[in-house]
Write a protein that holds these residues in place. Structure first.
Motif, PDB file in Angstrom:
ATOM      1  N   HIS A   8      -6.796   4.047   8.770  1.00 41.45           N
ATOM      2  CA  HIS A   8      -5.373   3.605   7.970  1.00 41.45           C
ATOM      3  C   HIS A   8      -5.479   4.380   6.413  1.00 41.45           C
ATOM      4  O   HIS A   8      -5.008   4.018   5.572  1.00 41.45           O
ATOM      5  CB  HIS A   8      -5.609   2.249   7.723  1.00 41.45           C
ATOM      6  N   GLU A   9      -6.018   5.449   6.489  1.00 43.21           N
ATOM      7  CA  GLU A   9      -6.119   6.314   5.382  1.00 43.21           C
ATOM      8  C   GLU A   9      -5.386   7.443   5.153  1.00 43.21           C
ATOM      9  O   GLU A   9      -5.598   8.468   4.325  1.00 43.21           O
ATOM     10  CB  GLU A   9      -7.610   6.719   5.153  1.00 43.21           C
ATOM     11  N   ARG A  52       0.138   8.621   2.273  1.00 42.55           N
ATOM     12  CA  ARG A  52       1.613   7.890   2.456  1.00 42.55           C
ATOM     13  C   ARG A  52       2.593   8.842   3.016  1.00 42.55           C
ATOM     14  O   ARG A  52       2.755   9.907   2.430  1.00 42.55           O
ATOM     15  CB  ARG A  52       1.984   7.391   1.109  1.00 42.55           C
ATOM     16  N   GLN A  53       2.924   8.634   4.241  1.00 43.09           N
ATOM     17  CA  GLN A  53       4.234   9.693   4.835  1.00 43.09           C
ATOM     18  C   GLN A  53       3.667  11.089   4.995  1.00 43.09           C
ATOM     19  O   GLN A  53       4.703  11.780   4.981  1.00 43.09           O
ATOM     20  CB  GLN A  53       5.279   9.365   4.045  1.00 43.09           C
ATOM     21  N   SER A  64      16.277   5.626   5.182  1.00 45.18           N
ATOM     22  CA  SER A  64      17.109   6.795   5.549  1.00 45.18           C
ATOM     23  C   SER A  64      18.368   6.827   5.064  1.00 45.18           C
ATOM     24  O   SER A  64      19.253   7.522   5.436  1.00 45.18           O
ATOM     25  CB  SER A  64      16.766   7.159   6.815  1.00 45.18           C
ATOM     26  N   ARG A  93       0.969  -1.191   0.047  1.00 43.52           N
ATOM     27  CA  ARG A  93       0.074   0.205   0.083  1.00 43.52           C
ATOM     28  C   ARG A  93       1.021   1.287   0.086  1.00 43.52           C
ATOM     29  O   ARG A  93       0.169   2.346  -0.203  1.00 43.52           O
ATOM     30  CB  ARG A  93      -0.943   0.024   1.270  1.00 43.52           C
ATOM     31  N   PHE A  94       2.013   1.013   0.223  1.00 48.79           N
ATOM     32  CA  PHE A  94       2.960   2.415   0.122  1.00 48.79           C
ATOM     33  C   PHE A  94       3.638   2.546  -1.015  1.00 48.79           C
ATOM     34  O   PHE A  94       4.317   3.382  -1.335  1.00 48.79           O
ATOM     35  CB  PHE A  94       4.201   2.305   1.249  1.00 48.79           C
ATOM     36  N   GLY A 106      10.775   8.059   8.640  1.00 50.03           N
ATOM     37  CA  GLY A 106      12.059   8.100   9.086  1.00 50.03           C
ATOM     38  C   GLY A 106      12.401   6.800   9.721  1.00 50.03           C
ATOM     39  O   GLY A 106      13.526   6.521  10.381  1.00 50.03           O
TER      40      GLY A 106
END
Lengths: 239, 239, 239
Positions: C19-20, C23-24, A194, A159-160, C53
């Motif tokens: 969970h939505e 991303r990041q 990282s 999902r990422f 990170g």
């Protein structure tokens, strides 16, 4: 499915492991299950439905393995958890533990969920149906190694947007590998995101122990414009 | 919403039925609810929020029907579950069972969730507000039948890319129908996905009892390149 | 993560807040958390993982604030909840409360989930590691105001396609503002969606108290064809 479980076993606690397996990607579901099961308590009952063959002759199974119980279609989904700790497998044929009407398109609701709830209530596994001997294998192609080169491929995108490959730690061994995808060298296998600058593509060993292609702070799936990541080639070269 | 429920009724168990109804698609939400409710235990309380009219004059309702309680906006969402078993309907106006501050954009959190939690705690339905008589209808267009031809349409695409239509089993009856979509004949109505080869488009009766257009091992939504599936025409011909 | 919690604290009830989060997107996660936490019961334990990170030197924290406990990476995610009610912060270094093997890519499973479960079991916060003094700030750019004009920007798009901006109620004050995005005037700030006709774009104050750009019955994200909404400029003019 949750309604069926709550109706039969009102005290059962239901956790959602994932509803995000790519449509009908049995390999992704099987690996997710294999990676996650050991983190759940002994005695957990897993209802596993990635089931493109629903309504066909494929069997519905329940198996006890490693102190946990897994229910799912006999299409390879349960194969990785049917390892060393396998105790028994049964085929879910006993009509007493299905819903009265079984639809040809939703066995999750009509067969697997009620069987899981009855197991939670204390029904023995052996009451759900006759012992079954073998299960379908999971078709994960192995990387091809020739000399200092390995040809791997993407199994699925998570999902990422990380691309999870078929190159596991066991296959990579102690060698130093350099990774290439879509004609692009992305360097050696890193430890974590990282280790490269923001926005850079990298290869690392994901939390499941498989080589993954990622972008720090981004999505490898989007960066590489892959519409169908499954099967996309990845090349590795050892020094 | 879950935090509000946990604050008012700490022992209540919350199950997620779906968070995947297409944005503001009241028909999809209403049919999902109607198809799912009977699988949940008697006494279940359903919090139903597909609510494009939030903040307008549309009423907030709670109804008892078929041994279960349903809360939601009066926009047709609850219409299919307000059938033969309807006992009573109230309008959620009692400020004692709302949050102190009601925002104009999130009644799920501020009105429906607290009302559900108080019901779980034993507050009688009639305490939540005055009796309400009628509710908004659900606008589902019926297929048009003329001779041996039926003009149906897609109501929504589910998460697998199956196209769910307004042609229900009751309308199809015992006749043998051949299905056409986007100028493409896809044959007769099948029983399940594996009745056609991998990758082939097919029509079948889904688990909800409605005609669906699917691709075995794929997505009809993607195959047909439908950006807005809702309302897309489907033609049926009987022999 | 749920399996780890269930293994350590079998009686703990786990609720999925979201969970939505994109991303990041640490800002989106931090604002979601800040907006939601007060609706949860006192004593709730929040496991917060938006963690680009992971595996770097960034610390893993747990903090007690406002009668609740928050666990997450020290990347700004917890900054808004570490406000007036902050009691203490610790760094999660005690190996006794981590999983035996800590992967460099999934601290949610290996550090945060087990710490939360042990807290639920009654382990005092101070046992999880040494006191930590400061936490990373959350980098939310403030709107620039010059005379009667304000330059704001989009922080993220929510799941309905609403564009949430950095212009909060506190910044907007009592002035009457007219809103412009992508060269398009969309009028004054409205109270709710139904203040404009179906299909019309509008600006309103969302349930979180921030200016949002929406389409009634639609998606502003899609209407404006924004591929990367984060940072997109929004202009306001006061009368």
């Amino acid at each position: 499915m949750k309604g069926v479980i709550a109706s039969i076993a009102p005290e059962a606690e239901v956790l959602d492991l994932s509803h995000e397996v790519s449509r009908q990607n049995v390999v992704e579901g099987a690996l997710l299950l294999a990676d996650s099961a050991r983190f759940f308590p002994s005695g957990s009952i897993f209802v596993c439905v990635v089931d493109p063959g629903v309504g066909s002759k494929r069997r519905c199974l329940a198996m006890e393995s490693g102190g946990r119980i897994f229910l799912g279609p006999d299409n390879g989904l349960l194969h990785p958890v049917a390892g060393a700790g396998l105790v028994r497998v049964v085929e879910l044929t006993n009509a007493a533990y299905r819903l009265p009407d079984v639809s040809p398109t939703f066995h999750g609701r009509d067969i697997f969920a009620p069987a899981a709830a009855h197991l939670w209530n204390g029904v023995p596994l052996s009451d759900l149906g006759p012992a079954a001997v073998s299960t379908a294998p999971l078709e994960i192609p192995a990387p091809r190694v020739s000399g200092r080169r390995m040809d791997a491929l993407v199994l699925f995108a998570d999902r990422f947007g990380n691309l999870v490959t078929n190159a596991s730690l066991g296959i990579l061994g102690a060698a130093q590998w350099t990774v290439e995808i879509k004609g692009k060298r992305i360097g050696r296998v890193r430890r974590t995101y990282s280790d490269v600058p923001e926005g850079r593509m990298l290869a690392l060993i994901g939390s499941s122990g498989r080589l993954e292609i990622s972008v720090r702070g981004g999505s490898a799936l989007e960066r590489l414009h892959l519409r169908r990541p499954c099967g996309f080639p990845v090349r590795l070269f050892s020094r």
